[in-house]
Motif scaffolding. Structure first.
Motif, PDB file in Angstrom:
ATOM      1  N   UNK A  15       0.823  -1.206   0.000  1.00 26.26           N
ATOM      2  CA  UNK A  15       0.000   0.000   0.000  1.00 26.26           C
ATOM      3  C   UNK A  15       0.858   1.257   0.000  1.00 26.26           C
ATOM      4  N   UNK A  16       0.442   2.217  -0.813  1.00 27.74           N
ATOM      5  CA  UNK A  16       1.101   3.517  -0.810  1.00 27.74           C
ATOM      6  C   UNK A  16       0.673   4.266   0.437  1.00 27.74           C
ATOM      7  N   UNK A  17       1.408   5.261   0.767  1.00 21.08           N
ATOM      8  CA  UNK A  17       1.103   6.054   1.950  1.00 21.08           C
ATOM      9  C   UNK A  17       2.250   6.995   2.232  1.00 21.08           C
ATOM     10  N   UNK A  18       2.305   7.466   3.436  1.00 17.88           N
ATOM     11  CA  UNK A  18       3.285   8.468   3.808  1.00 17.88           C
ATOM     12  C   UNK A  18       4.730   8.019   3.556  1.00 17.88           C
ATOM     13  N   UNK A  19       5.063   6.766   3.805  1.00 18.83           N
ATOM     14  CA  UNK A  19       6.442   6.297   3.637  1.00 18.83           C
ATOM     15  C   UNK A  19       6.764   5.733   2.268  1.00 18.83           C
ATOM     16  N   UNK A  20       5.778   5.662   1.370  1.00 20.97           N
ATOM     17  CA  UNK A  20       6.006   5.051   0.061  1.00 20.97           C
ATOM     18  C   UNK A  20       6.719   6.023  -0.876  1.00 20.97           C
ATOM     19  N   UNK A  21       7.657   5.485  -1.659  1.00 27.72           N
ATOM     20  CA  UNK A  21       8.342   6.304  -2.659  1.00 27.72           C
ATOM     21  C   UNK A  21       8.946   5.414  -3.732  1.00 27.72           C
ATOM     22  N   UNK A  22       9.174   6.016  -4.877  1.00 25.33           N
ATOM     23  CA  UNK A  22       9.807   5.328  -6.000  1.00 25.33           C
ATOM     24  C   UNK A  22      11.016   6.154  -6.421  1.00 25.33           C
ATOM     25  N   UNK A  23      12.157   5.483  -6.575  1.00 20.37           N
ATOM     26  CA  UNK A  23      13.373   6.187  -6.987  1.00 20.37           C
ATOM     27  C   UNK A  23      14.109   5.387  -8.051  1.00 20.37           C
ATOM     28  N   UNK A  28      27.320   3.735 -12.938  1.00 16.46           N
ATOM     29  CA  UNK A  28      28.246   3.750 -14.076  1.00 16.46           C
ATOM     30  C   UNK A  28      28.664   2.350 -14.539  1.00 16.46           C
ATOM     31  N   UNK A  29      28.677   1.364 -13.643  1.00 17.40           N
ATOM     32  CA  UNK A  29      29.204   0.044 -14.001  1.00 17.40           C
ATOM     33  C   UNK A  29      28.133  -1.047 -14.049  1.00 17.40           C
ATOM     34  N   UNK A  30      26.855  -0.684 -13.967  1.00 14.22           N
ATOM     35  CA  UNK A  30      25.790  -1.679 -14.059  1.00 14.22           C
ATOM     36  C   UNK A  30      24.532  -1.010 -14.618  1.00 14.22           C
ATOM     37  N   UNK A  31      23.534  -1.811 -14.907  1.00 16.16           N
ATOM     38  CA  UNK A  31      22.282  -1.281 -15.443  1.00 16.16           C
ATOM     39  C   UNK A  31      21.487  -0.577 -14.339  1.00 16.16           C
ATOM     40  N   UNK A  32      20.527   0.271 -14.710  1.00 19.66           N
ATOM     41  CA  UNK A  32      19.767   1.026 -13.715  1.00 19.66           C
ATOM     42  C   UNK A  32      18.903   0.126 -12.819  1.00 19.66           C
ATOM     43  N   UNK A  33      18.508   0.708 -11.682  1.00 19.42           N
ATOM     44  CA  UNK A  33      17.644   0.013 -10.729  1.00 19.42           C
ATOM     45  C   UNK A  33      16.503   0.955 -10.367  1.00 19.42           C
ATOM     46  N   UNK A  34      15.286   0.417 -10.345  1.00 18.33           N
ATOM     47  CA  UNK A  34      14.124   1.153  -9.863  1.00 18.33           C
ATOM     48  C   UNK A  34      13.803   0.607  -8.479  1.00 18.33           C
ATOM     49  N   UNK A  35      13.806   1.477  -7.484  1.00 14.92           N
ATOM     50  CA  UNK A  35      13.511   1.065  -6.111  1.00 14.92           C
ATOM     51  C   UNK A  35      12.129   1.567  -5.727  1.00 14.92           C
ATOM     52  N   UNK A  36      11.299   0.654  -5.256  1.00 12.01           N
ATOM     53  CA  UNK A  36       9.978   0.981  -4.744  1.00 12.01           C
ATOM     54  C   UNK A  36      10.011   0.697  -3.250  1.00 12.01           C
ATOM     55  N   UNK A  37       9.905   1.736  -2.449  1.00 15.70           N
ATOM     56  CA  UNK A  37       9.997   1.600  -0.997  1.00 15.70           C
ATOM     57  C   UNK A  37       8.634   1.819  -0.366  1.00 15.70           C
TER      58      UNK A  37
END
Length: 90
Positions: A15-23, A28-37
């Motif tokens: 569930x999304x809420x006050x502490x939820x975020x996406x970054x 430089x040496x690996x592929x990108x990462x999407x973090x969902x907290x």
């Protein structure tokens, strides 16, 4: 979205809420990462391999972007009563 070919074994509801975020993290040496907290839970979305990007990775990233945009539009519409699209920007 296309129809699933396999049956769901389980569903995880975050569930999304006050502490939820996406970054998005670039490295430089690996592929990108999407973090969902979600408070104490983190989900990392990565490519198939950490050193290269495949066509399937690009397809998934584009699908994720489309669905995230549609989700954001639906949430905003529910919250503010706005229509999705250009008229919502006014």
């Amino acid at each position: 979205m296309t129809r699933r070919r396999t049956h769901r074994i389980s569903i995880i509801n975050l569930n999304t809420g006050r502490g939820a975020r996406a970054t998005h993290h670039r490295y430089p040496a690996r592929t990108p990462v999407l973090a969902l907290d979600f408070g104490a839970v983190s989900v990392l979305v990565t490519t198939t391999a950490s050193d290269q990007v495949t066509a399937a990775d690009v397809d998934f990233a584009r699908q994720l972007a489309r669905e995230a945009d549609a989700f954001a539009c639906s949430v905003e519409r529910s919250f503010r009563g706005l229509a999705c699209g250009r008229e919502a920007a006014a």
